[in-house]
Motif scaffolding. Structure first.
Motif, short mmCIF file in Angstrom:
data_model
loop_
_atom_site.label_atom_id
_atom_site.label_comp_id
_atom_site.label_asym_id
_atom_site.label_seq_id
_atom_site.Cartn_x
_atom_site.Cartn_y
_atom_site.Cartn_z
N ALA A 34 0.84 -1.21 0.00
CA ALA A 34 0.00 0.00 0.00
C ALA A 34 0.86 1.25 0.00
CB ALA A 34 -0.94 -0.01 1.20
N SER A 35 2.01 1.19 0.69
CA SER A 35 2.94 2.32 0.72
C SER A 35 3.89 2.28 -0.48
CB SER A 35 3.75 2.31 2.01
OG SER A 35 2.93 2.56 3.12
N TRP A 36 4.42 1.10 -0.78
CA TRP A 36 5.43 1.01 -1.85
C TRP A 36 4.87 1.39 -3.21
CZ3 TRP A 36 7.83 -4.36 -0.19
CH2 TRP A 36 8.55 -4.15 0.99
N THR A 68 25.03 11.39 7.44
CA THR A 68 24.96 10.14 6.68
C THR A 68 23.94 9.21 7.30
OG1 THR A 68 27.30 10.35 6.08
CG2 THR A 68 26.29 8.16 5.85
N HIS A 69 23.97 9.10 8.62
CA HIS A 69 22.99 8.26 9.31
C HIS A 69 21.58 8.78 9.10
CE1 HIS A 69 26.41 6.90 12.22
NE2 HIS A 69 26.44 6.30 11.05
N TYR A 70 21.44 10.08 9.02
CA TYR A 70 20.11 10.65 8.82
C TYR A 70 19.54 10.23 7.47
CZ TYR A 70 16.42 13.99 7.87
OH TYR A 70 15.21 14.56 7.54
N ILE A 75 15.51 6.93 4.56
CA ILE A 75 15.11 6.00 3.50
C ILE A 75 14.48 4.75 4.10
CG2 ILE A 75 15.97 4.52 1.66
CD1 ILE A 75 18.07 6.68 1.07
N LEU A 76 15.10 4.21 5.15
CA LEU A 76 14.56 3.01 5.79
C LEU A 76 13.19 3.27 6.40
CD1 LEU A 76 17.73 1.51 7.53
CD2 LEU A 76 16.57 0.71 5.46
N ILE A 77 13.02 4.45 7.03
CA ILE A 77 11.72 4.79 7.61
C ILE A 77 10.65 4.88 6.53
CG2 ILE A 77 10.41 6.64 8.73
CD1 ILE A 77 12.87 7.16 10.46
N GLY A 78 11.01 5.52 5.43
CA GLY A 78 10.03 5.68 4.36
C GLY A 78 9.62 4.37 3.71
N LEU A 85 5.01 1.01 11.21
CA LEU A 85 4.59 1.78 12.37
C LEU A 85 3.10 2.12 12.27
CD1 LEU A 85 5.27 3.37 14.96
CD2 LEU A 85 5.89 5.30 13.50
N SER A 86 2.67 2.51 11.08
CA SER A 86 1.26 2.81 10.87
C SER A 86 0.40 1.58 11.16
CB SER A 86 1.04 3.28 9.44
OG SER A 86 -0.33 3.44 9.16
N TRP A 87 0.82 0.43 10.64
CA TRP A 87 0.08 -0.81 10.85
C TRP A 87 0.04 -1.17 12.34
CZ3 TRP A 87 2.25 -6.33 10.17
CH2 TRP A 87 1.22 -7.28 10.22
#
Length: 218
Positions: A34-36, A68-70, A75-78, A85-87
């Motif tokens: 649904a997100s991808w 760099t970590h940010y 990207i990983l969060i998105g 998290l939403s689920w």
């Protein structure tokens, strides 16, 4: 499962579903896709413009470790953490109101499949109607003000990017399609909760409607 039954008689579908052994793989896939699909649709739609994620520039710049970590974390969060998290919150609210344990997350995942369908349709629409206009590449934008922090420049550039895309037909189509998919999702939620805890169906749907509005704003 009979998807046609889910469309024409969702309460019967969920009754049959909850009589079977618990399976969270399909709900998990529904949540992620649904997100991808929406991310893919945006990438296909803006394929003729500058990339919104300037990977080449990030690789070439010797950024401080914190930045760099940010980028990696964002990207990983998105891609993974944000939909999960939403689920998780979605299912937790259902569980808190219905006391249905893991069935709550199963229901939360199944009710999101209309948004998966909308995302798939948006991929096709994005391919048919690509974005028009021009956006200065981020590498050139950074070169104009190299003394400013990279993160601040990226946020400013994203604002310019969104202004260049505003008002295009695809965005309006996506807005109304996501709205229709969300309403359909809430309709499925009502009948799903009706099968788990009939007396909590209206209350749960109302609270999840508010949650969905808040989540869209975030």
């Amino acid at each position: 499962m009979n998807f046609w039954l889910l469309i024409v008689h969702p309460q019967k579908f969920f009754r049959q579903l909850f009589d079977q052994t618990l399976n969270l793989w399909v709900p998990l896939g529904t949540v992620l896709w649904a997100s991808w699909f929406r991310y893919i649709a945006f990438g296909v739609w803006t394929r003729n413009l500058s990339s919104i994620i300037p990977i080449d520039l990030l690789q070439s710049i010797s950024a401080p470790p914190g930045e760099t970590h940010y980028w990696i974390g964002s990207i990983l969060i998105g891609l993974i953490c944000w939909p999960l998290l939403s689920w998780g919150i979605y299912g937790w609210i259902i569980q808190g109101l219905t006391r249905s344990r893991w069935r709550a997350w199963q229901l939360a995942g199944w009710t999101l499949w209309p948004l998966t369908l909308v995302g798939l349709m948006m991929v096709g629409a994005a391919w048919r109607w690509p974005a028009t206009g021009s956006v200065i590449p981020f590498a050139q934008f950074v070169a104009l003000r190299p003394e400013e922090p990279l993160l601040n420049q990226y946020l400013t550039w994203l604002n310019l990017y969104s202004q260049a895309l505003s008002g295009q037909v695809f965005l309006q189509l996506m807005f109304w399609s996501v709205l229709a998919g969300s309403l359909w999702s809430l309709w499925l939620l009502y009948w799903g909760v009706k099968s788990l805890a009939p007396q909590k169906a209206a209350l749960t749907t109302s609270i999840l409607t508010l949650w969905m509005l808040i989540w869209r704003v975030l």
